[in-house]
Design an enzyme around this catalytic site. Structure first.
Site, PDB file in Angstrom:
ATOM      1  N   GLN A 187      16.239 -56.427 -73.749  1.00  0.00           N
ATOM      2  CA  GLN A 187      16.467 -55.020 -74.089  1.00  0.00           C
ATOM      3  C   GLN A 187      17.940 -54.771 -74.380  1.00  0.00           C
ATOM      4  O   GLN A 187      18.822 -55.218 -73.655  1.00  0.00           O
ATOM      5  CB  GLN A 187      16.015 -54.124 -72.932  1.00  0.00           C
ATOM      6  CG  GLN A 187      14.505 -54.010 -72.785  1.00  0.00           C
ATOM      7  CD  GLN A 187      13.861 -53.173 -73.880  1.00  0.00           C
ATOM      8  OE1 GLN A 187      14.535 -52.644 -74.757  1.00  0.00           O
ATOM      9  NE2 GLN A 187      12.543 -53.070 -73.831  1.00  0.00           N
ATOM     10  N   GLU A 234       4.429 -65.444 -74.033  1.00  0.00           N
ATOM     11  CA  GLU A 234       5.472 -65.234 -75.039  1.00  0.00           C
ATOM     12  C   GLU A 234       5.426 -66.386 -76.042  1.00  0.00           C
ATOM     13  O   GLU A 234       5.243 -67.550 -75.653  1.00  0.00           O
ATOM     14  CB  GLU A 234       6.847 -65.164 -74.373  1.00  0.00           C
ATOM     15  CG  GLU A 234       8.028 -65.170 -75.320  1.00  0.00           C
ATOM     16  CD  GLU A 234       8.037 -63.975 -76.265  1.00  0.00           C
ATOM     17  OE1 GLU A 234       8.254 -64.193 -77.478  1.00  0.00           O
ATOM     18  OE2 GLU A 234       7.821 -62.845 -75.803  1.00  0.00           O
ATOM     19  N   ASP A 281       4.334 -55.200 -73.849  1.00  0.00           N
ATOM     20  CA  ASP A 281       5.550 -54.717 -74.503  1.00  0.00           C
ATOM     21  C   ASP A 281       5.670 -55.427 -75.847  1.00  0.00           C
ATOM     22  O   ASP A 281       6.490 -56.324 -76.024  1.00  0.00           O
ATOM     23  CB  ASP A 281       6.771 -55.000 -73.620  1.00  0.00           C
ATOM     24  CG  ASP A 281       8.050 -54.369 -74.177  1.00  0.00           C
ATOM     25  OD1 ASP A 281       7.946 -53.578 -75.135  1.00  0.00           O
ATOM     26  OD2 ASP A 281       9.136 -54.669 -73.649  1.00  0.00           O
ATOM     27  N   CYS A 289       7.974 -49.674 -78.513  1.00  0.00           N
ATOM     28  CA  CYS A 289       9.193 -49.277 -79.208  1.00  0.00           C
ATOM     29  C   CYS A 289       8.866 -48.613 -80.542  1.00  0.00           C
ATOM     30  O   CYS A 289       9.768 -48.160 -81.245  1.00  0.00           O
ATOM     31  CB  CYS A 289      10.095 -50.486 -79.431  1.00  0.00           C
ATOM     32  SG  CYS A 289       9.336 -51.806 -80.405  1.00  0.00           S
TER      33      CYS A 289
END
Length: 828
Positions: A550, A600, A724, A752
């Protein structure tokens, strides 16, 4: 004429509006119904002559008490049939432009003529705005100057708002169809601009008269002037070309031109890096938060409207949709927006483009607009409030170096050149900063990543330039007052058209010479692996050059704490951290749960996540390097098997698990087996996923193995997922895995990009159809938006219990910009 229905004749209007079990699509008839008495007319339009997709007026809970807000939208039946609907004069929707009223936010129904005209005017204004944009690089589709080399500005024009998929041949064909005479035409695919030259002034004037204002699709063409770059002659005379006909910047000097610009930037004062990068910087921070909250409310209302449309016929509408009118059309309560603790210089990662300024000078900073619209001018970042002083100074050091480099900068039109981009990553020490000075004082480590395109250049020349680059950064950092921290210098070699390099782009570390010395640049084999560190909630995180982290660390602490609070974690919780990056979310919440499984696709980020778990002595986390859509379903199945099904494999109460079929005994305390490979070795996604042998520390619940009897895992009574995803949202396969796994009861979505959250939530929260429609031959999705495509996918969603939106809250990670993070809790 209206009449009052009797109880024995037909159901009352109230019964029609609120049936015992509301079904989406039921109640339609083929004949128009007689109008109801105004006194009993329901506040929303009852289904009539044809099935209608009604538009809920989100701002009015009792329309009869607020008639000025009626008729803000056209009646859907009127739009389709061009005639009055069955409600007659009492319909709360407009049946023509004369009846239509503006919405509370002063906008018009998008299907109305007023809205279409307004959109057209905005496009024209956008065209006019492009008059103030300077194209600082040349278009040369063929790379050899083509037939448009050496355009005479007085006999040339720039066509704006052309289709981006057109090439030069298509532009020539279009001009011929319109009967426009021309000498040459040039158009690069992917851009909205094209250049046309003419034989004489008369031919040019006739072409302008024929082309100005022509509509192509939903765009209006504009004809603008082509002005040569003011620095063209200086560049040609001062810099000796390295290749015949090509300047040091890698472009054809004779083709250099400015589109829609003014010489030396005159008249361009309205556009700046500050306005482009931080468009809300002119507002007070409180006003920025209110602006973002208002925008998010409008976006969330689209979720309600689109979910209503997506509900299958004959299926009861979800309760959250029925109750949405009580909260202004929102799918759930928006509980506010959390402010960022730091609003100036907060970014710990800045990506600076290499290009030319409006005055034609080599510059490192931010582009003043969209490349596809022909904007290539770059301005320095000094006036951008989200950029730290340290990042700005490194951009300036790099700019000074490029002024004397023997290698050219990247040319976006021709896709040639060497120097492309500078990324500055900052690592901060622990401690909450409350202003820019404290935030800058906390910066202890800096990593510089210089992106280049080395194809076609001499290795010896490249090595020499790398040595000079390292010396320039070292000297510049030492000369600054106070001196700038500098830990690592990394070269990223990327050959693509865009600066967005893939995660596996080659990296090379350069040694940084001492300020007074100047050692040789060394290969990556003799340089320490580049890593910097940052802190979130007093946990230390290791960050590699390309890993996601972030950009606003203090605000990220608020974000992750909020996600953990809403997830209601406990010792019996299995937490899936989807799109985990360097593991920040999972690791900050690990002490609240039994186990964390992070997923990921970036290999270096997964390596960082595993290293971070070791650095912070966290033993109940496991990270898988794979695409979430490839492994999500398998992982959910592996970790949620009922203990009673595994009695044959596990001894009750045992802290050890013995695995047969040649597997070794593995301890559940997560201590690595010395005979196994390093803990940094990455998992890979493949058919028959091999589950990692790292296990959770001992928990009160019993252990169990997978269905195949190969993998020792823990069984948890509470499964929670925190996602996320990147800006394009979750992959449909991931959504389907989350939706169809019955043990997953709670989902925290961190976005986002609220637009993609709306699309993903439509699929997660819409009831499944009774019959799956695979739509094998339906290609209409190609022209759909994200919400429409999500509605399309719900038709093929397998039978499963949908989630429901519970609450949402925004977190301002990006002050001074229009962006912020939106957190939504979904349950079922």
């Amino acid at each position: 004429m209206s009449s009052t229905p009797t109880p024995t004749a037909e159901p009352s209007a109230t019964e029609l509006l609120n049936p015992p079990s509301p079904l989406n699509g039921h109640g339609s008839t083929d004949q128009p119904q007689p109008p109801q008495d105004p006194a009993t007319q329901p506040p929303d339009d009852v289904v009539s002559g044809d099935k209608r997709k009604r538009e809920v007026n989100d701002d009015v809970q009792n329309p009869s008490a607020a008639p000025p807000l009626w008729k803000t939208s056209l009646c859907s039946f009127f739009r389709r049939e061009a005639k009055t609907c069955g409600h007659g004069s009492e319909c709360r929707y407009a049946h023509g432009e004369a009846e239509l009223r503006p919405r509370p936010d002063n906008t018009w129904d998008p299907t109305s003529e007023r809205a279409k005209k307004q959109k057209l005017e905005e496009e024209i204004e956008e065209c006019v705005a492009l008059d103030n944009v300077m194209m600082t690089e040349a278009i040369d589709e063929d790379g050899d100057g083509g037939d448009a080399g050496g355009l005479d500005p007085e006999l040339s024009k720039c066509l704006v708002h052309l289709p981006r998929n057109w090439k030069s041949e298509k532009l020539k064909e279009f001009l011929s169809e319109k009967g426009v005479g021309f000498k040459s035409a040039k158009k690069k695919k992917g851009m909205a601009l094209g250049f046309v030259s003419f034989e004489n002034a008369e031919q040019l004037q006739n072409a302008v008269k024929d082309l100005e204002g022509i509509s192509i699709g939903n765009k209006v063409m504009k004809v603008a002037d082509v002005i040569p770059r003011s620095f063209e002659k200086r560049t040609k005379s001062i810099m000796a070309p390295q290749i015949p006909g090509v300047g040091l910047d890698g472009e054809n000097v004779e083709d250099s031109m400015t589109a829609n610009g003014a010489e030396d930037g005159d008249g361009l004062t309205g556009r700046s890096a500050r306005k482009v990068v931080t468009p809300l910087a002119h507002m007070s921070y409180d006003d920025q938060l209110e602006h973002k909250k208002s925008s998010l409310m409008q976006i969330l209302k689209r979720l309600t409207r689109n979910a209503r449309k997506a509900c299958p016929d004959g299926i009861p509408l979800p309760e959250w949709i029925l109750k949405s009118r009580e909260i202004g059309g929102l799918p759930c309560s928006l509980e506010g927006i959390l402010a960022s603790p730091v609003v100036k210089g907060y970014r710990n990662k800045c990506e600076f483009s290499v290009g030319y300024s409006l005055q034609g000078k080599i510059t490192v900073g931010f582009m003043l607009g969209n490349f596809r619209e022909g904007v290539t001018a770059v301005e320095e970042p000094f006036d951008c409030p989200n950029v730290s002083r340290i990042s700005s100074q490194y951009a300036s050091i790099f700019k000074e170096f490029l002024q004397h480099s023997s290698l050219p900068i990247w040319n976006r039109f021709k896709n040639i050149g060497f120097w492309r981009q500078l990324t500055v990553r900052e690592g901060r020490k622990p401690g909450i900063a409350t202003d820019s000075e404290h935030c800058e004082a906390n910066i202890m480590e800096v990593m510089l990543i210089v992106q280049v395109s080395s194809s076609g250049f001499d290795d010896a020349q490249i090595t020499s330039e790398y040595e000079r680059l390292a010396q320039a950064f070292a000297a510049g950092a030492a000369a600054s007052s106070p001196s700038l921290p500098l830990m690592f210098l990394v070269i990223q070699d990327h050959q693509g058209i865009s600066n967005a390099a893939p995660a596996d782009a080659p990296l090379r570390s350069l040694s940084i010479p001492k300020a007074e010395g100047g050692s040789e640049t060394q290969s990556a084999d003799n340089v320490v692996e580049p890593k910097i560190h940052d802190y979130i909630n007093n946990l230390k995180f290791c960050i590699s050059p390309t890993a996601f982290f972030q950009v606003n660390t203090p605000a990220a602490e608020k974000l992750y704490s909020l996600a953990g609070d809403w997830a209601q974690l406990g010792p019996d919780t299995l937490l899936f951290d989807v799109c985990c990056g360097t593991g920040t979310i999972g690791l900050t919440l690990a002490h609240h749960v039994g186990m964390v499984v992070g997923i990921e696709m970036n290999a270096s980020a997964v390596s960082d996540a595993r290293r971070n778990s070791e650095i912070n002595d966290i033993k109940n986390c496991r990270f898988v390097c794979a695409k979430a859509e490839d492994v999500m379903r398998s992982l959910l199945e592996e970790y949620t098997i009922a203990p009673q099904k595994q009695d044959d494999h596990v001894t009750e109460g045992s802290d050890k698990v013995i695995v047969t079929e040649g597997e070794k005994a593995i301890s559940v305390d997560n201590k690595p087996n010395p005979e196994e490979s390093s803990s940094h070795e990455l998992d890979t996604a493949s058919e028959g996923l091999e589950i990692d042998k790292q296990e959770v520390r001992s928990q009160p619940q019993s252990s169990c193995t997978s269905e195949k009897g190969k993998t020792p895992v823990k069984c948890f009574s509470n499964v929670v997922a925190i996602v996320d995803p990147p800006r394009n949202g979750l992959h449909p396969t991931v959504i389907k895995a989350l939706r169809t796994h019955a043990d997953l009861r709670k989902l925290v979505y961190i976005s986002c990009n609220p637009e993609t959250l709306v699309a993903n939530a439509i699929e997660l929260c819409t009831p499944s159809p009774e019959k799956i429609d695979k739509n094998k031959n339906n290609r209409a999705w190609r022209n759909m938006g994200s919400a429409g495509l999500a509605r399309h996918r719900t038709k093929s969603m397998p039978a499963s219990e949908p989630f429901r939106p519970v609450k949402a809250m925004a977190v301002d990670i990006f002050p001074h910009t229009v962006h912020c993070e939106l957190v939504m809790l979904l349950e079922r």
